[in-house]
Design a protein around this motif. Structure first.
Motif, PDB file in Angstrom:
ATOM      1  N   ASN A   1       6.307   8.600  -9.969  1.00 39.58           N
ATOM      2  CA  ASN A   1       6.780   7.371 -10.617  1.00 39.58           C
ATOM      3  C   ASN A   1       7.264   6.332  -9.606  1.00 39.58           C
ATOM      4  O   ASN A   1       7.302   5.147  -9.923  1.00 39.58           O
ATOM      5  N   GLN A   2       7.631   6.760  -8.405  1.00 36.31           N
ATOM      6  CA  GLN A   2       8.028   5.834  -7.353  1.00 36.31           C
ATOM      7  C   GLN A   2       6.806   5.264  -6.618  1.00 36.31           C
ATOM      8  O   GLN A   2       6.940   4.446  -5.722  1.00 36.31           O
ATOM      9  N   GLY A   3       5.614   5.736  -6.982  1.00 38.78           N
ATOM     10  CA  GLY A   3       4.389   5.207  -6.402  1.00 38.78           C
ATOM     11  C   GLY A   3       3.885   5.947  -5.178  1.00 38.78           C
ATOM     12  O   GLY A   3       2.949   5.496  -4.515  1.00 38.78           O
ATOM     13  N   TYR A   4       4.497   7.101  -4.864  1.00 34.84           N
ATOM     14  CA  TYR A   4       4.068   7.872  -3.697  1.00 34.84           C
ATOM     15  C   TYR A   4       2.877   8.754  -4.029  1.00 34.84           C
ATOM     16  O   TYR A   4       2.780   9.290  -5.137  1.00 34.84           O
ATOM     17  N   LYS A   5       1.971   8.890  -3.064  1.00 34.69           N
ATOM     18  CA  LYS A   5       0.886   9.852  -3.200  1.00 34.69           C
ATOM     19  C   LYS A   5       1.542  11.220  -3.037  1.00 34.69           C
ATOM     20  O   LYS A   5       2.066  11.547  -1.984  1.00 34.69           O
TER      21      LYS A   5
END
Length: 65
Positions: free
Chosen positions: A20-24
Motif C-alpha cells: 500500500n506504500q507503493g513498494y515492490k
C-alpha cells in the motif's frame, strides 16, 4: 473466524502495508538482477515465555529493504 496463526497475520499485515506504500514487495529473496528498490518480507521469529501468571508471546518480523 480467523484460522491464521498470529505469525501469519503479522506477516500478511506487514506485506499489505508495504504494498500500500507503493513498494515492490516480495516474499522470497529475489535473484541477481532483480530491479532495486524492493522490500523483502523475511523471517518471522517468536519467543514464548511462561510465567506463573500466564504465557507471554513475542513476535519479531524481519524486513529487508
Amino acid at each position: 473466524m480467523n484460522k491464521k496463526s498470529v505469525e501469519q497475520q503479522l506477516y500478511d499485515a506487514v506485506f499489505l502495508l508495504s504494498l500500500n506504500q507503493g513498494y515492490k514487495t516480495v516474499d522470497y529473496l529475489p535473484p541477481k538482477g532483480f530491479a532495486y528498490p524492493f522490500v523483502f518480507i523475511g523471517e518471522t521469529f517468536n519467543q514464548d515465555a511462561a510465567t506463573k501468571s500466564g504465557l507471554y508471546y513475542t513476535i519479531q518480523q524481519r524486513i529487508h529493504v
